[in-house]
Design a protein around this motif. Structure first.
Motif, PDB file in Angstrom:
ATOM      1  N   LEU A 346      14.200 -52.702 -47.376  1.00 41.16           N
ATOM      2  CA  LEU A 346      13.169 -51.770 -46.918  1.00 41.16           C
ATOM      3  C   LEU A 346      13.615 -50.935 -45.713  1.00 41.16           C
ATOM      4  O   LEU A 346      13.194 -49.796 -45.550  1.00 41.16           O
ATOM      5  N   GLY A 347      14.469 -51.497 -44.872  1.00 44.64           N
ATOM      6  CA  GLY A 347      14.901 -50.783 -43.673  1.00 44.64           C
ATOM      7  C   GLY A 347      15.666 -49.505 -43.955  1.00 44.64           C
ATOM      8  O   GLY A 347      15.722 -48.616 -43.109  1.00 44.64           O
ATOM      9  N   GLY A 348      16.256 -49.399 -45.137  1.00 46.36           N
ATOM     10  CA  GLY A 348      16.990 -48.187 -45.499  1.00 46.36           C
ATOM     11  C   GLY A 348      16.195 -47.246 -46.362  1.00 46.36           C
ATOM     12  O   GLY A 348      16.767 -46.378 -47.027  1.00 46.36           O
ATOM     13  N   GLU A 349      14.837 -47.394 -46.356  1.00 48.41           N
ATOM     14  CA  GLU A 349      14.027 -46.648 -47.303  1.00 48.41           C
ATOM     15  C   GLU A 349      12.920 -45.788 -46.696  1.00 48.41           C
ATOM     16  O   GLU A 349      12.473 -44.845 -47.336  1.00 48.41           O
ATOM     17  N   TYR A 350      12.447 -46.085 -45.495  1.00 50.35           N
ATOM     18  CA  TYR A 350      11.242 -45.429 -44.975  1.00 50.35           C
ATOM     19  C   TYR A 350      11.548 -44.526 -43.790  1.00 50.35           C
ATOM     20  O   TYR A 350      12.434 -44.803 -42.980  1.00 50.35           O
ATOM     21  N   GLU A 353      11.505 -45.855 -40.045  1.00 49.32           N
ATOM     22  CA  GLU A 353      12.661 -46.696 -39.755  1.00 49.32           C
ATOM     23  C   GLU A 353      13.926 -45.854 -39.665  1.00 49.32           C
ATOM     24  O   GLU A 353      14.792 -46.102 -38.817  1.00 49.32           O
ATOM     25  N   ALA A 354      14.039 -44.839 -40.523  1.00 47.39           N
ATOM     26  CA  ALA A 354      15.211 -43.970 -40.481  1.00 47.39           C
ATOM     27  C   ALA A 354      15.283 -43.213 -39.157  1.00 47.39           C
ATOM     28  O   ALA A 354      16.374 -43.034 -38.589  1.00 47.39           O
ATOM     29  N   LEU A 355      14.142 -42.762 -38.665  1.00 45.59           N
ATOM     30  CA  LEU A 355      14.130 -42.063 -37.375  1.00 45.59           C
ATOM     31  C   LEU A 355      14.628 -42.974 -36.255  1.00 45.59           C
ATOM     32  O   LEU A 355      15.348 -42.533 -35.353  1.00 45.59           O
ATOM     33  N   LYS A 356      14.264 -44.249 -36.319  1.00 46.23           N
ATOM     34  CA  LYS A 356      14.767 -45.202 -35.324  1.00 46.23           C
ATOM     35  C   LYS A 356      16.262 -45.445 -35.502  1.00 46.23           C
ATOM     36  O   LYS A 356      17.028 -45.453 -34.518  1.00 46.23           O
ATOM     37  N   LEU A 357      16.689 -45.643 -36.745  1.00 50.12           N
ATOM     38  CA  LEU A 357      18.114 -45.857 -37.004  1.00 50.12           C
ATOM     39  C   LEU A 357      18.944 -44.667 -36.533  1.00 50.12           C
ATOM     40  O   LEU A 357      20.085 -44.825 -36.087  1.00 50.12           O
ATOM     41  N   GLY A 358      18.366 -43.474 -36.639  1.00 52.18           N
ATOM     42  CA  GLY A 358      19.066 -42.281 -36.186  1.00 52.18           C
ATOM     43  C   GLY A 358      19.381 -42.316 -34.703  1.00 52.18           C
ATOM     44  O   GLY A 358      20.425 -41.807 -34.262  1.00 52.18           O
ATOM     45  N   LEU A 359      18.488 -42.905 -33.909  1.00 56.02           N
ATOM     46  CA  LEU A 359      18.745 -43.021 -32.463  1.00 56.02           C
ATOM     47  C   LEU A 359      19.974 -43.885 -32.208  1.00 56.02           C
ATOM     48  O   LEU A 359      20.804 -43.572 -31.351  1.00 56.02           O
ATOM     49  N   ALA A 360      20.095 -44.980 -32.967  1.00 52.22           N
ATOM     50  CA  ALA A 360      21.255 -45.868 -32.795  1.00 52.22           C
ATOM     51  C   ALA A 360      22.541 -45.190 -33.243  1.00 52.22           C
ATOM     52  O   ALA A 360      23.593 -45.324 -32.587  1.00 52.22           O
ATOM     53  N   LEU A 361      22.486 -44.457 -34.349  1.00 52.86           N
ATOM     54  CA  LEU A 361      23.689 -43.766 -34.825  1.00 52.86           C
ATOM     55  C   LEU A 361      24.092 -42.642 -33.878  1.00 52.86           C
ATOM     56  O   LEU A 361      25.286 -42.377 -33.694  1.00 52.86           O
ATOM     57  N   GLU A 362      23.115 -42.018 -33.257  1.00 55.34           N
ATOM     58  CA  GLU A 362      23.439 -40.975 -32.273  1.00 55.34           C
ATOM     59  C   GLU A 362      24.145 -41.579 -31.064  1.00 55.34           C
ATOM     60  O   GLU A 362      25.089 -40.993 -30.512  1.00 55.34           O
ATOM     61  N   LYS A 364      26.047 -44.045 -31.136  1.00 61.95           N
ATOM     62  CA  LYS A 364      27.378 -44.461 -31.582  1.00 61.95           C
ATOM     63  C   LYS A 364      28.307 -43.280 -31.821  1.00 61.95           C
ATOM     64  O   LYS A 364      29.495 -43.338 -31.459  1.00 61.95           O
ATOM     65  N   PHE A 365      27.771 -42.204 -32.447  1.00 64.76           N
ATOM     66  CA  PHE A 365      28.630 -41.096 -32.865  1.00 64.76           C
ATOM     67  C   PHE A 365      28.361 -39.787 -32.134  1.00 64.76           C
ATOM     68  O   PHE A 365      29.107 -38.824 -32.310  1.00 64.76           O
ATOM     69  N   GLY A 366      27.288 -39.720 -31.365  1.00 65.60           N
ATOM     70  CA  GLY A 366      26.945 -38.475 -30.685  1.00 65.60           C
ATOM     71  C   GLY A 366      26.168 -37.508 -31.545  1.00 65.60           C
ATOM     72  O   GLY A 366      25.842 -36.402 -31.102  1.00 65.60           O
ATOM     73  N   VAL A 367      25.883 -37.879 -32.791  1.00 69.42           N
ATOM     74  CA  VAL A 367      25.128 -37.046 -33.723  1.00 69.42           C
ATOM     75  C   VAL A 367      24.107 -37.927 -34.427  1.00 69.42           C
ATOM     76  O   VAL A 367      24.419 -39.052 -34.836  1.00 69.42           O
ATOM     77  N   ASN A 368      22.896 -37.408 -34.580  1.00 71.38           N
ATOM     78  CA  ASN A 368      21.824 -38.139 -35.259  1.00 71.38           C
ATOM     79  C   ASN A 368      21.684 -37.612 -36.681  1.00 71.38           C
ATOM     80  O   ASN A 368      21.191 -36.502 -36.893  1.00 71.38           O
ATOM     81  N   PRO A 369      22.085 -38.389 -37.701  1.00 74.53           N
ATOM     82  CA  PRO A 369      22.008 -37.890 -39.072  1.00 74.53           C
ATOM     83  C   PRO A 369      20.591 -37.896 -39.635  1.00 74.53           C
ATOM     84  O   PRO A 369      20.334 -37.276 -40.672  1.00 74.53           O
ATOM     85  N   TYR A 370      19.685 -38.613 -38.984  1.00 72.15           N
ATOM     86  CA  TYR A 370      18.316 -38.739 -39.479  1.00 72.15           C
ATOM     87  C   TYR A 370      17.316 -38.042 -38.554  1.00 72.15           C
ATOM     88  O   TYR A 370      16.195 -38.501 -38.365  1.00 72.15           O
ATOM     89  N   LYS A 371      17.753 -36.929 -38.032  1.00 73.46           N
ATOM     90  CA  LYS A 371      16.897 -36.120 -37.162  1.00 73.46           C
ATOM     91  C   LYS A 371      16.253 -35.037 -38.026  1.00 73.46           C
ATOM     92  O   LYS A 371      16.626 -33.864 -37.984  1.00 73.46           O
ATOM     93  N   PHE A 372      15.286 -35.462 -38.835  1.00 72.36           N
ATOM     94  CA  PHE A 372      14.740 -34.570 -39.850  1.00 72.36           C
ATOM     95  C   PHE A 372      13.288 -34.197 -39.553  1.00 72.36           C
ATOM     96  O   PHE A 372      12.575 -34.896 -38.832  1.00 72.36           O
ATOM     97  N   GLY A 373      12.877 -33.078 -40.138  1.00 72.00           N
ATOM     98  CA  GLY A 373      11.480 -32.700 -40.136  1.00 72.00           C
ATOM     99  C   GLY A 373      10.766 -33.327 -41.313  1.00 72.00           C
ATOM    100  O   GLY A 373      11.387 -33.791 -42.275  1.00 72.00           O
TER     101      GLY A 373
END
Length: 640
Positions: A346-350, A353-362, A364-373
């Motif tokens: 479920l964590g990879g589906e909603y 949760e994706a918006l939160k995961l995007g903060l962690a990836l940002e 790590k990489f300096g870019v947020n892939p889940y920074k969506f409208g």
């Protein structure tokens, strides 16, 4: 002489400039040099003034599955219906929308483009193949035989076992494929009416390896001059690939070749069994690395958060403290229910949760892939963009209004089913664009100034800043203040220049022909210093004289639904809600996002309308009422 004249002129200009630099004009001397602010508050405005309503995801009979299930309506019918005209559905029923849409993206599936109409017509090229003949005979017989043929087509597509000759005849490089794309492009151009209705050229890239939904829709900013320089990509080998990387490459090539612009947006992560929002590895064996996050951030600025196949904002397992996280969840399994869902998926589906995961990836990489409208769509396969509960025409022709559609599973396998009564009459996307044109609406998508609704046309403004106060509510023109003192939904907060916590201005206005509003909530997600991801839902303004209980929860708004007549009264709730809210738990060292969720008072689901119309006996588990809602695009805060 000519050179002397130029030099002399330059010297004169220089001396004049030096003289001007030494003059300090008086206040009185310049008082009349600038135009006064116009009396009319609407004059000289450059901000978006009203939400433009549209559907980003609709299929006609040109799509493989839609046509196989009996959709005989083409792009022209779909465009006319969206513009407010009355049409006749594939089952012979007259219908129209309560109000026209302002824009739409028509997104027929690209794989086997052109095959469905040829199957329906029994073209020789289809009948020459044994499978093609079998499918045509089933389609022609109708009823159970037609349904069996349609499911067999979809199964062969999902398992990549389509007949080679048919695949070759309806893939890039084939005449039928090229001519169908041309038909799609020209139909959009015919119905595009800048300033009145915007018809976008688009398509759906239908990646569904092993039934895991990784679909993306693509929207072009451009017209036929650019669109016809290419044909869209497919997923069936050897002509295409199900890896999203191949779609990103197509988008890159399209822009380089044509000078045009395009975006992609995913949908139904709830049917991906955890693969829609990866954090370590992708389904295709790739890594979530710097290249991946950059490409996803570049090409996918938008997410379809709600639609017919379930609402994808939140899930109770992921958000146990959110009493409204259980809205229209589909959590049985993947798209064709060949694999059941487990909690760890479920964590990879909603979206939340994706918006939160995007903060962690940002981090790590300096870019947020889940920074969506955020946006909503129908994904209807009937050519009919109906998201109104009382006017809902179903997911496919087999689910158009009838006395039995509630009782038939949408998908069923040995492992489980998506029951017919769980289909959702959703949704639409509202765009804050300066003009009703391809360029203005596309640009609004790029800056994420969009929001989703599950059907009702709720007007929603959401601004974030550092110094909003209660006096800012003393206006009927909140946008004038919102854009000046802050940023709109979809934006990053301006740099922090004081010790203040961020403040937000929210305005919500009910659908003029819809239900009153229950409450407005702000959903916050953040990453703490130790890397843990948190969330909280705040009730920030609500209707009626309610007070939170000892547990901090706001009591339910109540219920006015008339179960015998499938209607409700607006005797509770509010027609509009507005507030200034300041984050009471702000930590300037923590990255965060904020978005708004607006809830209506309870109203009937389409299932209740069908029950009353057809005097049905429904399954006990069928939900008859719910609270429709809207989701804004987030506003982000970063310590840097």
């Amino acid at each position: 002489m000519k050179l002397f004249s130029i030099s002399a002129a330059a010297g004169l200009l220089l001396s004049s400039s030096m003289g001007f630099a030494q003059v300090t004009p008086s206040h009185e001397s310049v008082e009349g040099s600038f135009p006064a602010k116009p009396y009319s508050p609407y004059a000289n405005r450059t901000i978006p003034e009203r939400p433009l309503w549209g559907d980003t995801h609709l299929h006609t009979g040109l799509s493989l599955d839609a046509g196989a299930f009996g959709n005989i309506l083409g792009p022209d019918d779909a465009w006319r219906f969206a513009k407010g005209e009355q049409v006749t559905s594939s089952t012979g029923q007259p219908l129209r929308l309560s109000r026209p849409l302002d824009w739409m993206v028509l997104t027929d599936h690209t794989d086997l483009m052109g095959f469905a109409p040829d199957l329906q017509a029994g073209k020789p090229g289809v009948l020459a193949d044994p499978k093609g003949l079998e499918w045509y005979e089933g389609y022609s017989e109708g009823g159970e035989a037609a349904a069996k043929a349609a499911f067999d087509i979809i199964t062969n597509f999902s398992q990549m076992t389509l007949p080679e000759v048919l695949l070759e005849s309806y893939s890039p490089g084939a005449d039928a494929f090229a001519f169908t794309w041309e038909k799609i492009v020209q139909a959009a151009e015919t119905h595009n009416d800048p300033g009145k209705f915007t018809a976008f050229i688009g398509f759906e890239w239908t990646s569904v390896p092993k039934g895991f939904n990784l679909h993306r829709n693509v929207m072009l900013r451009d017209g036929p001059v650019r669109a016809l320089q290419v044909v869209p990509p497919v997923t069936q080998p050897p002509y295409g690939n199900t890896d999203p990387k191949s779609l990103y490459q197509w988008l890159e090539d399209y822009q380089a070749k044509t000078g045009g612009r395009a975006v992609a947006f995913a949908h139904n992560g709830n049917l991906s069994n955890g693969w829609m929002f990866p954090t370590e590895e992708t389904y295709h064996g790739g890594k979530v690395d710097e290249e991946y996050v950059k490409n996803r951030a570049k090409w996918e600025p938008h997410y379809e958060v709600t639609q017919i196949k379930g609402d994808g904002e939140a899930h109770p397992y992921l958000s146990p403290d959110d009493e409204f996280a259980d809205y229209e969840n589909w959590d049985v399994g993947n798209l064709d229910i060949t694999q059941l869902k487990t909690d760890d998926m479920l964590g990879g589906e909603y979206a939340r949760e994706a918006l939160k995961l995007g903060l962690a990836l940002e981090a790590k990489f300096g870019v947020n892939p889940y920074k969506f409208g955020m946006g909503g769509a129908t994904d209807s396969h009937t050519s009919l963009a109906t998201a109104e509960e009382e006017n809902y025409f179903g997911k496919s022709v087999s689910a158009e209004p009838s006395a039995t559609r509630v009782l038939h599973p949408f998908v069923e396998s040995e492992l489980g089913s998506f029951e017919g009564h769980t289909l959702v009459a959703s949704g639409y996307t509202a765009v804050w664009a300066t003009d009703n044109t391809r360029s203005a609406i596309f640009d609004a998508f790029k800056r994420k100034e969009t929001y989703a609704t599950t059907g009702p046309r709720i007007a929603l403004r959401f601004f974030g800043g550092w110094d909003f106060d209660e006096d800012d509510l003393r206006t009927r023109m909140p946008a004038d203040i919102g854009y000046t003192k802050g940023v709109p939904m979809g934006s990053d907060l301006r740099p922090r220049e004081s010790d203040a916590a961020p403040s937000f201005m929210v305005y919500a206005l009910r659908d003029p022909i819809g239900a009153n509003l229950d409450r407005v909530q702000v959903v916050k997600g953040w990453m703490e210093a130790d890397g843990s991801l948190k969330e909280r839902v705040y009730d920030v303004v609500w209707s009626d004289a309610r007070e939170p209980g000892s547990d901090g929860k706001l009591p339910p708004v109540g219920n006015t639904v008339d179960m015998e007549a499938a209607t409700w009264t607006n005797t509770i709730g509010a027609s509009e809600l507005a507030t200034i809210w300041t984050d009471p738990d702000f930590d300037p060292a923590e990255s965060a996002f904020y978005y708004v969720r607006v809830l209506e008072i309870p109203t009937p689901r389409w299932v209740l309308y069908d029950k009353v119309r057809y005097n049905l006996e429904l399954p006990e588990e069928a939900e008859l009422i719910h609270q429709e809602r809207a989701y804004s695009s987030p506003i982000w805060y970063s310590p840097s």
